[in-house]
Design a protein around this motif. Structure first.
Motif, PDB file in Angstrom:
ATOM      1  N   ALA A 107     122.654  23.941  47.956  1.00 34.16           N
ATOM      2  CA  ALA A 107     121.200  23.977  47.753  1.00 34.16           C
ATOM      3  C   ALA A 107     120.694  25.352  47.324  1.00 34.16           C
ATOM      4  CB  ALA A 107     120.489  23.541  49.032  1.00 34.16           C
ATOM      5  N   VAL A 108     121.227  26.428  47.906  1.00 30.05           N
ATOM      6  CA  VAL A 108     120.729  27.765  47.571  1.00 30.05           C
ATOM      7  C   VAL A 108     121.121  28.150  46.152  1.00 30.05           C
ATOM      8  CG1 VAL A 108     120.831  30.214  48.179  1.00 30.05           C
ATOM      9  CG2 VAL A 108     120.702  28.487  49.985  1.00 30.05           C
ATOM     10  N   CYS A 109     122.367  27.914  45.792  1.00 27.07           N
ATOM     11  CA  CYS A 109     122.806  28.225  44.431  1.00 27.07           C
ATOM     12  C   CYS A 109     122.132  27.301  43.416  1.00 27.07           C
ATOM     13  CB  CYS A 109     124.317  28.131  44.316  1.00 27.07           C
ATOM     14  SG  CYS A 109     125.187  29.449  45.199  1.00 27.07           S
ATOM     15  N   ASP A 110     121.866  26.060  43.798  1.00 29.59           N
ATOM     16  CA  ASP A 110     121.151  25.148  42.904  1.00 29.59           C
ATOM     17  C   ASP A 110     119.756  25.691  42.587  1.00 29.59           C
ATOM     18  OD1 ASP A 110     123.320  23.460  42.984  1.00 29.59           O
ATOM     19  OD2 ASP A 110     122.432  22.073  44.429  1.00 29.59           O
ATOM     20  N   ALA A 111     119.123  26.314  43.587  1.00 34.05           N
ATOM     21  CA  ALA A 111     117.753  26.804  43.402  1.00 34.05           C
ATOM     22  C   ALA A 111     117.692  28.147  42.683  1.00 34.05           C
ATOM     23  CB  ALA A 111     117.063  26.916  44.764  1.00 34.05           C
ATOM     24  N   TYR A 112     118.682  29.017  42.933  1.00 33.64           N
ATOM     25  CA  TYR A 112     118.580  30.396  42.434  1.00 33.64           C
ATOM     26  C   TYR A 112     119.778  30.848  41.609  1.00 33.64           C
ATOM     27  CZ  TYR A 112     115.124  30.066  46.106  1.00 33.64           C
ATOM     28  OH  TYR A 112     114.082  29.640  46.886  1.00 33.64           O
ATOM     29  N   GLY A 113     120.743  29.982  41.423  1.00 34.11           N
ATOM     30  CA  GLY A 113     121.923  30.358  40.675  1.00 34.11           C
ATOM     31  C   GLY A 113     122.923  31.088  41.541  1.00 34.11           C
TER      32      GLY A 113
ATOM     33  N   ALA B 171     122.386  12.650  55.301  1.00 35.21           N
ATOM     34  CA  ALA B 171     121.273  12.788  54.356  1.00 35.21           C
ATOM     35  C   ALA B 171     120.193  13.713  54.904  1.00 35.21           C
ATOM     36  CB  ALA B 171     120.687  11.410  54.038  1.00 35.21           C
ATOM     37  N   GLN B 172     119.949  13.644  56.206  1.00 33.32           N
ATOM     38  CA  GLN B 172     118.943  14.515  56.821  1.00 33.32           C
ATOM     39  C   GLN B 172     119.383  15.978  56.776  1.00 33.32           C
ATOM     40  OE1 GLN B 172     118.733  12.577  60.621  1.00 33.32           O
ATOM     41  NE2 GLN B 172     116.921  11.380  60.078  1.00 33.32           N
ATOM     42  N   ILE B 173     120.655  16.230  57.069  1.00 34.21           N
ATOM     43  CA  ILE B 173     121.180  17.598  57.027  1.00 34.21           C
ATOM     44  C   ILE B 173     121.059  18.162  55.616  1.00 34.21           C
ATOM     45  CG2 ILE B 173     123.307  18.963  57.220  1.00 34.21           C
ATOM     46  CD1 ILE B 173     124.105  17.084  59.544  1.00 34.21           C
ATOM     47  N   GLN B 174     121.339  17.348  54.623  1.00 30.39           N
ATOM     48  CA  GLN B 174     121.226  17.785  53.234  1.00 30.39           C
ATOM     49  C   GLN B 174     119.775  18.081  52.867  1.00 30.39           C
ATOM     50  OE1 GLN B 174     123.164  14.428  51.419  1.00 30.39           O
ATOM     51  NE2 GLN B 174     125.179  15.406  51.428  1.00 30.39           N
ATOM     52  N   ALA B 175     118.859  17.248  53.324  1.00 31.68           N
ATOM     53  CA  ALA B 175     117.443  17.446  53.023  1.00 31.68           C
ATOM     54  C   ALA B 175     116.915  18.723  53.674  1.00 31.68           C
ATOM     55  CB  ALA B 175     116.640  16.231  53.484  1.00 31.68           C
ATOM     56  N   ILE B 176     117.377  19.003  54.882  1.00 31.51           N
ATOM     57  CA  ILE B 176     116.961  20.228  55.571  1.00 31.51           C
ATOM     58  C   ILE B 176     117.389  21.452  54.774  1.00 31.51           C
ATOM     59  CG2 ILE B 176     117.435  21.671  57.594  1.00 31.51           C
ATOM     60  CD1 ILE B 176     117.478  19.044  59.234  1.00 31.51           C
ATOM     61  N   GLN B 177     118.608  21.430  54.260  1.00 31.74           N
ATOM     62  CA  GLN B 177     119.085  22.571  53.475  1.00 31.74           C
ATOM     63  C   GLN B 177     118.260  22.763  52.208  1.00 31.74           C
ATOM     64  OE1 GLN B 177     123.681  22.896  53.530  1.00 31.74           O
ATOM     65  NE2 GLN B 177     123.219  20.794  54.120  1.00 31.74           N
ATOM     66  N   GLU B 178     117.897  21.656  51.562  1.00 32.79           N
ATOM     67  CA  GLU B 178     117.068  21.734  50.357  1.00 32.79           C
ATOM     68  C   GLU B 178     115.730  22.389  50.670  1.00 32.79           C
ATOM     69  OE1 GLU B 178     115.893  21.149  46.373  1.00 32.79           O
ATOM     70  OE2 GLU B 178     117.872  20.946  47.299  1.00 32.79           O
ATOM     71  N   LEU B 179     115.113  21.987  51.779  1.00 34.05           N
ATOM     72  CA  LEU B 179     113.826  22.546  52.170  1.00 34.05           C
ATOM     73  C   LEU B 179     113.945  24.014  52.548  1.00 34.05           C
ATOM     74  CD1 LEU B 179     110.867  21.691  52.568  1.00 34.05           C
ATOM     75  CD2 LEU B 179     111.416  21.228  54.966  1.00 34.05           C
TER      76      LEU B 179
END
Length: 526
Positions: A339-345, A474-482
C-alpha cells in the motif's frame, strides 16, 4: 484496574487451549559452557519496564511464563501452566503446575501470576509492554493452582500468544514492589528467577553469567549446556573479531551485512539464517514534526515517503539481507500488501513530493531533524540514515539534520517527545498480522507519537474480532490502504531476516517464530 480502549486479538468460537506438556525439569545441562556475544543492550531485568528485544532476550532465559515460546514450536506452549482453556467466553482459565518455586525458595503460585499482571498494568511504564494487555480486564487467583484471566472481548484466540510476550514473565510478589520498578541488581541479589537459568553474576550490558536452575519445571527442553556467559559488545567490529578468533561461541545481533557476507565464507564458523518478521521504519511525532497545521504535517510525511528509494537502502547498505518493505504488514504474514509503495512509489520522485508540498502551501526546503540509534539496530544504521539524508536532500526539498543517540538514552528521550522524526525497529511479539497494527496505530500505541484516531481504533477492533479468515484479510488490507493514504504515522522501510553466527563445533541454534535465541538448546562439542 483502570480500563483503557481495548484492542484485542482474533476472536472466534470458544475453544480449549489444553496443550498440556509434562514438566521437563532440569538437573543442570551436561554439555560445555557456552559464550554468547551480542551488541543488543538491555534496558532492565524488570519486565514491567522494558519492551525491547535486548531485555526480552534475557527475560526468556530466567523467568517462567504462563505460556511461552519453545524452540521448534510455531505456537506458544503452557510453561508454568499445565493447561489453559476458555471456561467462559471471557474467562481464560489456567491450571498451574504444582510445586513450582523461584530460585530463592519462594513458592510460585497463581497469586504471583495475578500480582505480575496487576503490577504490569498498574505501573504502565512508558518503556514497558502494558499496552499488549488491552483486552485484560482483571485477574483472579481463587486457589494456589488456578488463575483466571477475565477478558473484555470474548474468546480472544491470540491471548495465549500475548501471555508469551514481554508482558508474560512471572515475577515474585515477595520481592518486586507492586507499583514501581525494581533495580536489576536487587533482582539478581534476591535470586528472583524461575526460568531455565538464574543469573549468578551481573554487570549490566557487559557480562552476565547464566547458570542452570535445577528446579525449573516448565516447557523448555532439557538444557544442552552447563551454563552461558553473555558478553555485550559496543560495536559489530569487536563482535565479528571475537567470533572469528573463537573468543565466543555464538554471535547474535548485530553484525553488519558485510560481516555476515564475509563470515559465510569462513569454514571456521557457521551462519544460521531464518525468515524473520523484523521491520525498520521511521516514526513521525505528529505534534512536533515540521508543519504549521495537521494538513501540512501530513503533506511533509507524504513528501518524505515520495523521496525514499528502498531498493537502494537494501542493496547498498544491507547487501540484500534486508528487503524493501512497502506496507505495514511484512511479507509472509496474512494480509500483507504494498500500500505505501503503491501510493508513493519505491524510488525517489521529486516532482510528486514537490506537488504534495505545494498543494499544502509548505515552504521549502523543509528542515527535518531526524534522530537515529547507532547501536541497538546495528552499526549499519549510520550508513542507512546517511543514505536517507542523501536521498531526501537530493530532491532539493529538504534539509536534513541527523543526530545519533545511544539506545538506553534514546529509548527514554523518544517517549518524552524529544524527537520530531526518529528511527525504530520492531520484532514481532507473536506471529500474527495484528501485532503490526494494534501496538502501532491504536490510541494507546507504544510509539507515543500522538497518533490517536477513532476511525482507526474502530477498524482495528473490527479486524481483531472478525472470525472469517477471508473477511479479516480484506479488513487488514483496507486498514493498510487507509494508513498509507490518509494518515502515514510511520513510514515502513525494510524487512529483515533472522541470523546467528556460531563456531563450527556449535549445534542447536534455533531461530524461532518468537525471534529470540533460546540459550538452552545450544551445544558445543570438542
Amino acid at each position: 484496574m483502570a480500563l483503557r480502549k481495548t484492542m484485542i486479538g482474533l476472536v472466534a468460537v470458544a475453544i480449549t487451549a489444553a496443550l498440556a506438556l509434562s514438566g521437563c525439569g532440569q538437573t543442570g545441562g551436561s554439555g560445555e559452557k557456552i559464550i554468547v556475544g551480542t551488541t543488543d543492550k538491555l534496558t532492565t531485568l524488570d519486565p514491567a519496564g522494558s519492551f525491547d528485544h535486548g531485555s526480552l532476550a534475557a527475560h526468556i532465559q530466567v523467568y517462567s511464563f504462563v505460556y511461552g515460546f519453545v524452540p521448534g514450536k510455531n505456537t506458544p506452549q503452557p510453561d508454568a501452566a499445565e493447561n489453559c482453556e476458555f471456561v467462559e467466553p471471557t474467562v481464560f482459565e489456567c491450571t498451574m503446575r504444582s510445586g513450582l518455586k523461584f530460585a530463592n525458595g519462594h513458592d510460585l503460585t497463581s497469586s504471583d501470576v495475578k500480582f505480575t499482571f496487576d503490577r504490569m498494568v498498574a505501573i504502565d511504564d512508558p518503556n514497558g509492554p502494558a499496552s499488549l494487555l488491552e483486552n485484560l480486564e482483571s485477574v483472579d487467583a481463587p486457589d494456589p493452582l488456578t488463575v483466571r484471566f477475565n477478558l473484555i472481548a470474548e474468546n480472544d484466540q491470540t491471548f495465549a500468544q500475548v501471555l508469551a510476550t514481554s508482558v508474560g514473565p512471572i515475577v515474585d510478589e515477595e520481592v518486586f514492589p507492586a507499583d514501581s520498578l525494581l533495580e536489576d541488581q536487587d533482582i539478581v541479589d534476591a535470586n528472583a528467577f524461575s526460568g531455565p537459568y538464574t543469573i549468578t553474576s551481573y554487570s549490566k550490558n557487559d557480562t552476565v553469567e547464566y547458570t542452570p536452575y535445577a528446579d525449573y519445571k516448565g516447557a523448555q527442553p532439557k538444557l544442552a549446556n552447563s551454563g552461558v556467559t553473555l558478553k555485550t559488545f559496543t560495536d559489530a567490529t569487536n563482535l565479528k573479531l571475537s567470533i572469528t578468533n573463537g573468543d565466543i561461541d555464538v554471535a547474535y545481533r548485530s553484525l553488519t551485512p558485510t560481516d555476515i557476507e564475509a563470515l559465510d565464507k569462513d569454514d571456521a564458523v557457521k551462519v544460521w539464517t531464518a525468515q524473520g518478521g523484523e521491520i525498520r521504519y521511521i516514526v513521525f511525532n505528529l505534534d512536533t514534526m515540521p508543519g504549521d497545521t495537521a494538513e501540512q504535517k501530513l503533506a511533509v510525511r507524504q513528501a518524505i515517503a515520495s523521496s525514499i528509494d528502498r531498493a537502494e537502502l537494501s542493496e547498498k547498505v544491507y547487501k540484500g539481507q534486508y528487503l524493501p518493505l512497502c506496507s505495514y504488514i511484512p511479507d509472509g504474514f496474512v494480509g500483507a500488501t504494498t500500500a505505501v509503495c503503491d501510493a508513493y512509489g519505491n524510488e525517489i520522485n521529486a516532482d510528486a513530493a514537490l506537488a504534495i508540498l505545494a498543494e499544502a502551501s509548505v515552504k521549502t526546503p523543509v528542515v527535518l531533524n531526524i534522530q537515529y540509534n547507532p547501536d541497538h539496530y546495528g552499526s549499519s544504521s549510520d550508513q542507512e540514515y546517511g543514505l536517507i539524508k542523501q536521498q531526501l536532500e537530493s530532491t532539493g526539498l529538504f534539509t536534513v539534520n541527523l543526530q545519533a543517540t545511544e539506545w538506553v538514552t534514546y529509548n527514554k528521550e523518544r517517549v518524552a517527545d524529544a524527537y520530531p522524526i526518529y528511527q525504530l525497529g520492531w520484532f514481532p511479539d507473536f506471529p500474527d498480522a495484528d501485532n503490526y497494527l494494534t501496538p502501532f496505530f491504536t490510541s494507546n500505541n507504544f510509539l507515543n507519537n500522538h497518533f490517536s484516531n477513532e476511525e482507526m481504533d474502530r477498524l482495528i477492533m473490527e479486524e481483531v474480532t472478525e472470525t472469517d479468515p477471508a473477511a479479516r484479510t480484506a479488513q487488514i488490507q483496507a486498514i493498510q490502504e487507509l494508513l498509507a493514504t490518509q494518515y502515514l504515522p510511520t513510514l515502513p522501510l525494510l524487512q529483515g531476516s533472522q541470523w546467528a553466527v556460531s563456531r563450527a563445533n556449535v549445534t542447536g541454534i534455533e531461530l524461532g517464530v518468537d525471534e529470540n535465541l533460546h540459550f538452552g538448546t545450544i551445544k558445543k562439542s570438542g
